[in-house]
Design a protein around this motif. Sequence first.
Motif, PDB file in Angstrom:
ATOM      1  N   TYR A  29       0.850  -1.183   0.000  1.00  0.00           N
ATOM      2  CA  TYR A  29       0.000   0.000   0.000  1.00  0.00           C
ATOM      3  C   TYR A  29       0.888   1.237   0.000  1.00  0.00           C
ATOM      4  O   TYR A  29       2.036   1.195   0.433  1.00  0.00           O
ATOM      5  N   GLY A  53      -2.325  12.874   4.940  1.00  0.00           N
ATOM      6  CA  GLY A  53      -3.738  13.197   5.024  1.00  0.00           C
ATOM      7  C   GLY A  53      -4.664  12.178   4.377  1.00  0.00           C
ATOM      8  O   GLY A  53      -5.886  12.389   4.337  1.00  0.00           O
ATOM      9  N   GLN A  54      -4.079  11.109   3.865  1.00  0.00           N
ATOM     10  CA  GLN A  54      -4.894  10.078   3.203  1.00  0.00           C
ATOM     11  C   GLN A  54      -4.755   8.748   3.918  1.00  0.00           C
ATOM     12  O   GLN A  54      -3.795   8.518   4.653  1.00  0.00           O
ATOM     13  N   GLY A  55      -5.708   7.877   3.687  1.00  0.00           N
ATOM     14  CA  GLY A  55      -5.553   6.520   4.159  1.00  0.00           C
ATOM     15  C   GLY A  55      -4.672   5.734   3.206  1.00  0.00           C
ATOM     16  O   GLY A  55      -4.385   6.183   2.088  1.00  0.00           O
ATOM     17  N   PRO A  56      -4.226   4.569   3.630  1.00  0.00           N
ATOM     18  CA  PRO A  56      -3.426   3.733   2.718  1.00  0.00           C
ATOM     19  C   PRO A  56      -4.206   3.390   1.451  1.00  0.00           C
ATOM     20  O   PRO A  56      -5.411   3.146   1.501  1.00  0.00           O
ATOM     21  N   GLN A  90      -5.225  -8.549   7.880  1.00  0.00           N
ATOM     22  CA  GLN A  90      -3.948  -8.106   7.350  1.00  0.00           C
ATOM     23  C   GLN A  90      -3.132  -7.485   8.485  1.00  0.00           C
ATOM     24  O   GLN A  90      -3.630  -6.619   9.203  1.00  0.00           O
ATOM     25  N   LYS A 103     -12.089  14.803  10.058  1.00  0.00           N
ATOM     26  CA  LYS A 103     -10.628  14.626  10.129  1.00  0.00           C
ATOM     27  C   LYS A 103     -10.182  14.564  11.574  1.00  0.00           C
ATOM     28  O   LYS A 103      -9.211  13.902  11.922  1.00  0.00           O
ATOM     29  N   TYR A 161      -9.334  -0.006  11.659  1.00  0.00           N
ATOM     30  CA  TYR A 161      -7.921  -0.091  12.003  1.00  0.00           C
ATOM     31  C   TYR A 161      -7.555   1.137  12.828  1.00  0.00           C
ATOM     32  O   TYR A 161      -8.124   2.212  12.659  1.00  0.00           O
ATOM     33  N   TYR A 168      -8.946   4.400  11.172  1.00  0.00           N
ATOM     34  CA  TYR A 168      -9.293   4.237   9.764  1.00  0.00           C
ATOM     35  C   TYR A 168     -10.375   3.176   9.618  1.00  0.00           C
ATOM     36  O   TYR A 168     -10.242   2.066  10.147  1.00  0.00           O
ATOM     37  N   GLU A 176     -13.290  -4.285   2.554  1.00  0.00           N
ATOM     38  CA  GLU A 176     -12.566  -5.306   1.807  1.00  0.00           C
ATOM     39  C   GLU A 176     -13.522  -5.961   0.810  1.00  0.00           C
ATOM     40  O   GLU A 176     -14.182  -6.939   1.132  1.00  0.00           O
ATOM     41  N   LEU A 222      -7.786  -3.989   0.846  1.00  0.00           N
ATOM     42  CA  LEU A 222      -8.499  -3.064   1.715  1.00  0.00           C
ATOM     43  C   LEU A 222      -8.611  -1.698   1.050  1.00  0.00           C
ATOM     44  O   LEU A 222      -7.644  -1.206   0.467  1.00  0.00           O
ATOM     45  N   PHE A 230      -9.374   2.035   2.222  1.00  0.00           N
ATOM     46  CA  PHE A 230      -9.402   2.801   3.454  1.00  0.00           C
ATOM     47  C   PHE A 230     -10.081   4.151   3.259  1.00  0.00           C
ATOM     48  O   PHE A 230     -10.028   4.754   2.186  1.00  0.00           O
ATOM     49  N   GLY A 231     -10.674   4.642   4.340  1.00  0.00           N
ATOM     50  CA  GLY A 231     -11.081   6.030   4.386  1.00  0.00           C
ATOM     51  C   GLY A 231      -9.876   6.903   4.697  1.00  0.00           C
ATOM     52  O   GLY A 231      -8.750   6.407   4.875  1.00  0.00           O
ATOM     53  N   THR A 232     -10.112   8.196   4.788  1.00  0.00           N
ATOM     54  CA  THR A 232      -9.004   9.131   5.019  1.00  0.00           C
ATOM     55  C   THR A 232      -8.609   9.228   6.486  1.00  0.00           C
ATOM     56  O   THR A 232      -7.614   9.856   6.811  1.00  0.00           O
TER      57      THR A 232
END
Lengths: 117, 107
Positions: A35, A40-43, A106, B9, B36, B86, B90, B95, B97-99
């Motif tokens: 990943y 500021g972002q998710g993976p 994971q 945020k 997560y 987060y 899936e 995965l 993910f959100g921010t």
Amino acid sequence: DTGVSQDPRHKITKRGQNVTFRCDPISEHNRLYWYRQTLGQGPEFLTYFQNEAQLEKSRLLSDRFSAERPKGSFSTLEIQRTEQGDSAMYLCASSLRVVAGVISEQYFGPGTRLTVT
Amino acid sequence: AQRVTQPEKLLSVFKGAPVELKCNYSYSGSPELFWYVQYSRQRLQLLLRHISRESIKGFTADLNKGETSFHLKKPFAQEEDSAMYYCALEPTNKLIFGTGTLLAVQP
């Protein structure tokens, strides 16, 4: 520590250089994921392997990126001709696929932070 | 499109106050959803997944298919809950993910 490990933890490189990162998954895990995470972002998913086979690649993975898992154990992610936009945290994760449709969670490594100057 | 939205945020609460971290997803199939957490200077780790229906560290999350939500809740926040959270979907083999939402629990 028997978790996922990544090396190096930090890499600073000049634009145009090639870099390679290594990921060692949890030993019995047959799935390995890469990943990328920017500020500021998710993976964001890049690619994954089941054993040595690379089964899916994101369109984020341009031609300059290549990943391998030659013996179904550790994996490498190489970026050729790095660009400033490649600066990010690169995360590796692993999981165990036991039977069809059943996949463990994971487990993530600590990441490699790449800075392209 | 497959997407996870975390609208906040930053969420700042006082110790002992209830916490709700919002997560909405977009997916046409039957979702596998996760929360997560990443504590300061630690790696990303699984907090809970909806199929297990567990309560971990006092947190619970209920899947609401009608509202396509998977909000994370805890009745009484603790300072050690301060972290980045987060939500993740899936769909198949990866995965999304959100921010993320930074939870700050004030003493």
